[in-house]
Motif scaffolding. Sequence first.
Motif, PDB file in Angstrom:
ATOM      1  N   VAL A  80       0.837  -1.204   0.000  1.00  0.00           N
ATOM      2  CA  VAL A  80       0.000   0.000   0.000  1.00  0.00           C
ATOM      3  C   VAL A  80       0.868   1.249   0.000  1.00  0.00           C
ATOM      4  O   VAL A  80       1.776   1.385   0.825  1.00  0.00           O
ATOM      5  CB  VAL A  80      -0.926   0.023   1.237  1.00  0.00           C
ATOM      6  N   ILE A  81       0.589   2.145  -0.928  1.00  0.00           N
ATOM      7  CA  ILE A  81       1.193   3.479  -0.936  1.00  0.00           C
ATOM      8  C   ILE A  81       0.079   4.461  -0.583  1.00  0.00           C
ATOM      9  O   ILE A  81      -0.935   4.539  -1.276  1.00  0.00           O
ATOM     10  CB  ILE A  81       1.772   3.845  -2.316  1.00  0.00           C
ATOM     11  N   LEU A  96       1.781   3.932   8.314  1.00  0.00           N
ATOM     12  CA  LEU A  96       3.011   3.138   8.327  1.00  0.00           C
ATOM     13  C   LEU A  96       2.924   2.027   9.372  1.00  0.00           C
ATOM     14  O   LEU A  96       3.338   0.892   9.128  1.00  0.00           O
ATOM     15  CB  LEU A  96       4.215   4.039   8.608  1.00  0.00           C
ATOM     16  N   ARG A  97       2.370   2.351  10.526  1.00  0.00           N
ATOM     17  CA  ARG A  97       2.255   1.362  11.599  1.00  0.00           C
ATOM     18  C   ARG A  97       1.370   0.195  11.178  1.00  0.00           C
ATOM     19  O   ARG A  97       1.595  -0.951  11.570  1.00  0.00           O
ATOM     20  CB  ARG A  97       1.694   2.028  12.855  1.00  0.00           C
ATOM     21  N   TYR A  98       0.358   0.475  10.384  1.00  0.00           N
ATOM     22  CA  TYR A  98      -0.560  -0.573   9.954  1.00  0.00           C
ATOM     23  C   TYR A  98      -0.082  -1.326   8.723  1.00  0.00           C
ATOM     24  O   TYR A  98      -0.778  -2.194   8.221  1.00  0.00           O
ATOM     25  CB  TYR A  98      -1.944   0.025   9.673  1.00  0.00           C
ATOM     26  N   GLY A  99       1.101  -0.981   8.218  1.00  0.00           N
ATOM     27  CA  GLY A  99       1.666  -1.777   7.142  1.00  0.00           C
ATOM     28  C   GLY A  99       1.834  -1.104   5.801  1.00  0.00           C
ATOM     29  O   GLY A  99       2.226  -1.764   4.838  1.00  0.00           O
ATOM     30  N   ALA A 100       1.539   0.192   5.699  1.00  0.00           N
ATOM     31  CA  ALA A 100       1.774   0.877   4.430  1.00  0.00           C
ATOM     32  C   ALA A 100       3.267   0.852   4.107  1.00  0.00           C
ATOM     33  O   ALA A 100       4.106   0.958   4.996  1.00  0.00           O
ATOM     34  CB  ALA A 100       1.289   2.329   4.504  1.00  0.00           C
ATOM     35  N   SER A 101       3.574   0.703   2.847  1.00  0.00           N
ATOM     36  CA  SER A 101       4.974   0.632   2.438  1.00  0.00           C
ATOM     37  C   SER A 101       5.600   1.998   2.247  1.00  0.00           C
ATOM     38  O   SER A 101       6.783   2.114   1.974  1.00  0.00           O
ATOM     39  CB  SER A 101       5.096  -0.169   1.134  1.00  0.00           C
ATOM     40  N   GLY A 102       4.799   3.033   2.394  1.00  0.00           N
ATOM     41  CA  GLY A 102       5.316   4.375   2.241  1.00  0.00           C
ATOM     42  C   GLY A 102       4.178   5.312   1.896  1.00  0.00           C
ATOM     43  O   GLY A 102       3.005   4.940   1.975  1.00  0.00           O
ATOM     44  N   GLU A 122       8.759  -3.999  -6.372  1.00  0.00           N
ATOM     45  CA  GLU A 122       9.992  -4.783  -6.334  1.00  0.00           C
ATOM     46  C   GLU A 122      10.422  -5.122  -4.908  1.00  0.00           C
ATOM     47  O   GLU A 122      11.410  -5.810  -4.694  1.00  0.00           O
ATOM     48  CB  GLU A 122      11.119  -4.011  -7.020  1.00  0.00           C
ATOM     49  N   GLY A 123       9.680  -4.599  -3.926  1.00  0.00           N
ATOM     50  CA  GLY A 123      10.005  -4.924  -2.545  1.00  0.00           C
ATOM     51  C   GLY A 123      10.702  -3.810  -1.786  1.00  0.00           C
ATOM     52  O   GLY A 123      10.967  -3.938  -0.601  1.00  0.00           O
ATOM     53  N   GLU A 124      11.019  -2.708  -2.485  1.00  0.00           N
ATOM     54  CA  GLU A 124      11.608  -1.559  -1.796  1.00  0.00           C
ATOM     55  C   GLU A 124      10.481  -0.820  -1.085  1.00  0.00           C
ATOM     56  O   GLU A 124       9.447  -0.533  -1.679  1.00  0.00           O
ATOM     57  CB  GLU A 124      12.306  -0.632  -2.789  1.00  0.00           C
ATOM     58  N   ALA A 200       8.070  -7.670  10.529  1.00  0.00           N
ATOM     59  CA  ALA A 200       7.856  -6.449   9.752  1.00  0.00           C
ATOM     60  C   ALA A 200       7.589  -6.792   8.295  1.00  0.00           C
ATOM     61  O   ALA A 200       8.321  -7.584   7.702  1.00  0.00           O
ATOM     62  CB  ALA A 200       9.070  -5.526   9.861  1.00  0.00           C
ATOM     63  N   ARG A 201       6.560  -6.177   7.734  1.00  0.00           N
ATOM     64  CA  ARG A 201       6.242  -6.412   6.323  1.00  0.00           C
ATOM     65  C   ARG A 201       7.324  -5.851   5.415  1.00  0.00           C
ATOM     66  O   ARG A 201       7.619  -6.410   4.363  1.00  0.00           O
ATOM     67  CB  ARG A 201       4.905  -5.766   5.975  1.00  0.00           C
ATOM     68  N   ASP A 202       7.908  -4.725   5.822  1.00  0.00           N
ATOM     69  CA  ASP A 202       8.919  -4.081   4.990  1.00  0.00           C
ATOM     70  C   ASP A 202       9.687  -3.065   5.831  1.00  0.00           C
ATOM     71  O   ASP A 202       9.466  -2.936   7.034  1.00  0.00           O
ATOM     72  CB  ASP A 202       8.291  -3.413   3.759  1.00  0.00           C
ATOM     73  N   ARG A 203      10.584  -2.330   5.190  1.00  0.00           N
ATOM     74  CA  ARG A 203      11.435  -1.382   5.924  1.00  0.00           C
ATOM     75  C   ARG A 203      10.630  -0.253   6.547  1.00  0.00           C
ATOM     76  O   ARG A 203      10.990   0.261   7.605  1.00  0.00           O
ATOM     77  CB  ARG A 203      12.499  -0.799   4.987  1.00  0.00           C
ATOM     78  N   ALA A 204       9.547   0.135   5.906  1.00  0.00           N
ATOM     79  CA  ALA A 204       8.742   1.218   6.462  1.00  0.00           C
ATOM     80  C   ALA A 204       8.211   0.841   7.830  1.00  0.00           C
ATOM     81  O   ALA A 204       8.242   1.645   8.773  1.00  0.00           O
ATOM     82  CB  ALA A 204       7.579   1.550   5.522  1.00  0.00           C
TER      83      ALA A 204
END
Length: 218
Positions: A80-81, A96-102, A122-124, A200-204
């Motif tokens: 999610v953006i 972001l806390r709920y999983g948004a990637s940015g 791409e996973g970034e 963590a789903r991702d770096r965010a």
Amino acid sequence: MIRVLIADDQDLVRLGLRTLLESEDDMAVAGEAADGLAAVEMARRERPDVILMDVRMPGIDGIEATRRIGADASLAETRVIVLTTFELDEYVFDALRYGASGFLIKDTKPAELLRAVRLVAEGEALLSPSVTRRVVREFATRPSRASKPHPQLGMLTEREREIVGLVGEGLSNDEIAERLVVSPATARTHVSRAMIKLGARDRAQLVVFAYQSGLVPL
């Protein structure tokens, strides 16, 4: 092909995003939703790669929709953006806390939006480290945001805790490697292990964990 779901309550915004995305050979619009509940239902049905999620929508807003999508195991691969009108939107931290990637500001240039979609696909995750760091710092340091260490924090090694703190500061893997005098591959491995241990789903999301757990000096 990157399949993108557009969630925005403004017809003109959805049309503009659709036109932009469909102009690219590697992108396709998986659907459109005019409210948060429809976005969640369509995400579950279409399983898009990326969702462009407006914050303020009728029914349930984009933050609650993001929370529901992030909590759905069947949508683990969907990113999610969040689209926001203001850089320091009060909802960004929760997104972001709920999983948004940015997140992206709505007046982002078309080329930058397309780049963001590709990066997330791409996973970034952390689209703009400096801006995201500033937003998270702003809301993580409010009086109502008490420090709350992640329950799995104790599973991290000292090195992993250090690296999570550096991720929280917005450093890339290359910058972490330079700071700690290790190889980029080693830094990447530590980040990946920390993400797995913390779920963590991702770096965010790792950035949020870092602030919540007090691993970033404020």
